[in-house]
Design a protein around this motif. Sequence first.
Motif, mmCIF file in Angstrom:
data_model
loop_
_atom_site.group_PDB
_atom_site.id
_atom_site.type_symbol
_atom_site.label_atom_id
_atom_site.label_comp_id
_atom_site.label_asym_id
_atom_site.label_seq_id
_atom_site.Cartn_x
_atom_site.Cartn_y
_atom_site.Cartn_z
ATOM 1 N N VAL A 151 -2.008 28.518 51.597
ATOM 2 C CA VAL A 151 -2.094 29.971 51.467
ATOM 3 C C VAL A 151 -2.478 30.574 52.813
ATOM 4 O O VAL A 151 -3.292 30.033 53.555
ATOM 5 N N TYR A 152 -1.857 31.678 53.121
ATOM 6 C CA TYR A 152 -2.037 32.373 54.389
ATOM 7 C C TYR A 152 -2.401 33.825 54.076
ATOM 8 O O TYR A 152 -2.106 34.323 52.991
ATOM 9 N N VAL A 153 -3.036 34.491 55.007
ATOM 10 C CA VAL A 153 -3.371 35.910 54.822
ATOM 11 C C VAL A 153 -2.572 36.733 55.810
ATOM 12 O O VAL A 153 -2.616 36.487 57.021
ATOM 13 N N SER A 154 -1.840 37.682 55.266
ATOM 14 C CA SER A 154 -1.047 38.613 56.060
ATOM 15 C C SER A 154 -1.827 39.909 56.229
ATOM 16 O O SER A 154 -2.066 40.615 55.247
ATOM 17 N N ILE A 155 -2.244 40.198 57.444
ATOM 18 C CA ILE A 155 -2.932 41.463 57.729
ATOM 19 C C ILE A 155 -1.852 42.419 58.208
ATOM 20 O O ILE A 155 -1.645 42.626 59.403
ATOM 21 N N ALA A 156 -1.146 42.960 57.248
ATOM 22 C CA ALA A 156 0.041 43.750 57.588
ATOM 23 C C ALA A 156 0.200 44.901 56.597
ATOM 24 O O ALA A 156 0.276 44.660 55.387
ATOM 25 N N PRO A 157 0.230 46.127 57.147
ATOM 26 C CA PRO A 157 0.156 46.422 58.572
ATOM 27 C C PRO A 157 -1.261 46.720 59.023
ATOM 28 O O PRO A 157 -2.145 47.010 58.217
ATOM 29 N N VAL A 158 -1.452 46.656 60.326
ATOM 30 C CA VAL A 158 -2.676 47.161 60.940
ATOM 31 C C VAL A 158 -2.412 48.604 61.344
ATOM 32 O O VAL A 158 -1.457 48.892 62.076
ATOM 33 N N ILE A 159 -3.242 49.530 60.847
ATOM 34 C CA ILE A 159 -3.056 50.961 61.118
ATOM 35 C C ILE A 159 -4.126 51.410 62.105
ATOM 36 O O ILE A 159 -5.324 51.359 61.790
ATOM 37 N N PRO A 160 -3.734 51.835 63.303
ATOM 38 C CA PRO A 160 -4.717 52.242 64.312
ATOM 39 C C PRO A 160 -5.634 53.351 63.812
ATOM 40 O O PRO A 160 -5.189 54.287 63.133
ATOM 41 N N SER A 161 -6.910 53.232 64.123
ATOM 42 C CA SER A 161 -7.945 54.218 63.792
ATOM 43 C C SER A 161 -8.192 54.369 62.293
ATOM 44 O O SER A 161 -8.923 55.268 61.871
ATOM 45 N N ILE A 162 -7.578 53.501 61.488
ATOM 46 C CA ILE A 162 -7.847 53.501 60.048
ATOM 47 C C ILE A 162 -8.259 52.110 59.580
ATOM 48 O O ILE A 162 -9.265 51.952 58.891
ATOM 49 N N THR A 163 -7.510 51.077 59.974
ATOM 50 C CA THR A 163 -7.868 49.718 59.553
ATOM 51 C C THR A 163 -8.044 48.744 60.721
ATOM 52 O O THR A 163 -8.487 47.617 60.505
ATOM 53 N N ALA A 192 -2.821 64.716 54.534
ATOM 54 C CA ALA A 192 -3.532 64.913 53.277
ATOM 55 C C ALA A 192 -4.846 64.139 53.215
ATOM 56 O O ALA A 192 -5.846 64.639 52.681
ATOM 57 N N HIS A 193 -4.874 62.919 53.770
ATOM 58 C CA HIS A 193 -6.034 62.042 53.591
ATOM 59 C C HIS A 193 -6.885 61.858 54.844
ATOM 60 O O HIS A 193 -8.081 61.565 54.736
ATOM 61 N N PHE A 194 -6.297 61.980 56.024
ATOM 62 C CA PHE A 194 -7.041 61.786 57.269
ATOM 63 C C PHE A 194 -6.716 62.903 58.264
ATOM 64 O O PHE A 194 -6.313 62.628 59.405
ATOM 65 N N PRO A 195 -6.892 64.163 57.881
ATOM 66 C CA PRO A 195 -6.542 65.265 58.786
ATOM 67 C C PRO A 195 -7.366 65.268 60.066
ATOM 68 O O PRO A 195 -6.932 65.790 61.092
ATOM 69 N N ASP A 196 -8.556 64.655 60.020
ATOM 70 C CA ASP A 196 -9.436 64.644 61.189
ATOM 71 C C ASP A 196 -8.926 63.736 62.305
ATOM 72 O O ASP A 196 -9.321 63.886 63.456
ATOM 73 N N ARG A 197 -8.031 62.792 61.958
ATOM 74 C CA ARG A 197 -7.566 61.847 62.978
ATOM 75 C C ARG A 197 -6.056 61.649 62.967
ATOM 76 O O ARG A 197 -5.550 60.724 63.611
ATOM 77 N N ALA A 198 -5.335 62.500 62.243
ATOM 78 C CA ALA A 198 -3.889 62.329 62.112
ATOM 79 C C ALA A 198 -3.199 62.277 63.479
ATOM 80 O O ALA A 198 -2.347 61.419 63.736
ATOM 81 N N GLY A 199 -3.565 63.187 64.356
ATOM 82 C CA GLY A 199 -2.946 63.217 65.680
ATOM 83 C C GLY A 199 -3.244 61.969 66.482
ATOM 84 O O GLY A 199 -2.358 61.426 67.162
ATOM 85 N N LYS A 200 -4.474 61.483 66.398
ATOM 86 C CA LYS A 200 -4.863 60.280 67.141
ATOM 87 C C LYS A 200 -4.104 59.063 66.630
ATOM 88 O O LYS A 200 -3.604 58.241 67.417
ATOM 89 N N VAL A 201 -3.995 58.961 65.300
ATOM 90 C CA VAL A 201 -3.291 57.814 64.711
ATOM 91 C C VAL A 201 -1.847 57.781 65.193
ATOM 92 O O VAL A 201 -1.344 56.739 65.641
ATOM 93 N N MET A 202 -1.160 58.906 65.129
ATOM 94 C CA MET A 202 0.242 58.938 65.523
ATOM 95 C C MET A 202 0.401 58.710 67.028
ATOM 96 O O MET A 202 1.377 58.082 67.467
ATOM 97 N N ALA A 203 -0.538 59.177 67.816
ATOM 98 C CA ALA A 203 -0.453 58.969 69.265
ATOM 99 C C ALA A 203 -0.537 57.484 69.597
ATOM 100 O O ALA A 203 0.203 56.973 70.451
#
Length: 359
Positions: free
Chosen positions: A231-243, A283-294
């Motif tokens: 058994v293996y663990v897939s850490i997918a996806p990694v979301i910047p500034s969220i996970t 809707a869920h992370f308006p405080d960091r939406a721009g940072k995440v997408m950047a």
Amino acid sequence: MAKPLVKRAIRGATVNTGSRRFNLPEREADGDWLDAQGEIDGAPAPLRTSVTVETPRTIITRNSSPDVFFDRSINPYRGCEHGCIYCFARPTHAYHDLSPGLDFESRLFAKPQAAELLRAELRKPGYVVAPIALGTNTDPYQPIERDWRITRAIIEVLAETRHPLTITTKSDRVTRDIDLLSAMAAEGLAGVAMSITSLDPTIAATIEPRAPHPERRLRAVRMLADAGIPVYVSIAPVIPSITDHELEHLVERAAEAGAKSCFFIPVRLPHEVAPLFRAWLDAHFPDRAGKVMAIIQSLRGGRDNDPDFFTRMQGAGPWAELMRTRFRIACRKHGLGNRGAPLRTDLFRPPAGPQGELF
């Protein structure tokens, strides 16, 4: 004036956006009802899941992608009730004139003849054996598998014919089939990858609202490992500034649960997934939406998505290299190596034909 978003409980997408590629319009609630819902109807009713039977002529899907470890797969279902907002399979629903948004996670398709079709394909003269992957597009153990049991029927055929199998899932329901998988694993025929994106139950419930709790998935890793199943663990996806801050802890917990190794993939946003993901961030992370997408765009060459082979799975640039370095150090610290030994292909026995089954 733009119509407000209608948030529904325990669903991933916040909108039911159509596909510009296929001129599919957005499916949205009637405007008059939206104006009156607060005064008359209150919150919208829960969005119910529907399942349509699909009758394909073949069940094994082939691919020639050079950056994936399999060349064939089976998808028992189309659409996925787990509702993961990042799911790269969402755009496939547009082929059915359905939205990659809420339709993808509520209007599902099942293939109850999958095992029968598989048996016929494995019986064909000249069939060349290689591992079949389950869970490469939508989850084979999503909630409707409890009643439809299509995935189990497929595994039964593969176990009978001693055909190699890999499974990727984010559901502990896979433990239901330990009896089949442990026997296959004893002959080097099976491996399971458990997808865990976050250990924070609040974040997990937001990004993949109908998937099992992360701790249930870790318990499933332990149960599979104890049964002798690689058994293996897939850490997918990694979301910047969220996970992404959880990367090291996820590796540590995977090792403690008995995983042989881990792998990770930075978030991918192909086609309609990008606007759905942006709406979800607002809707869920308006405080960091721009940072995440950047940061995502810095990983993807200035775009929301990079479709190129190899870099699509790894990302590029300083952020991607930083994640890879952190990941390598964590794996080394906790004794996790590369993926395990290749599965055996020399034990395959073609299924008996209709005449043979009479005796």
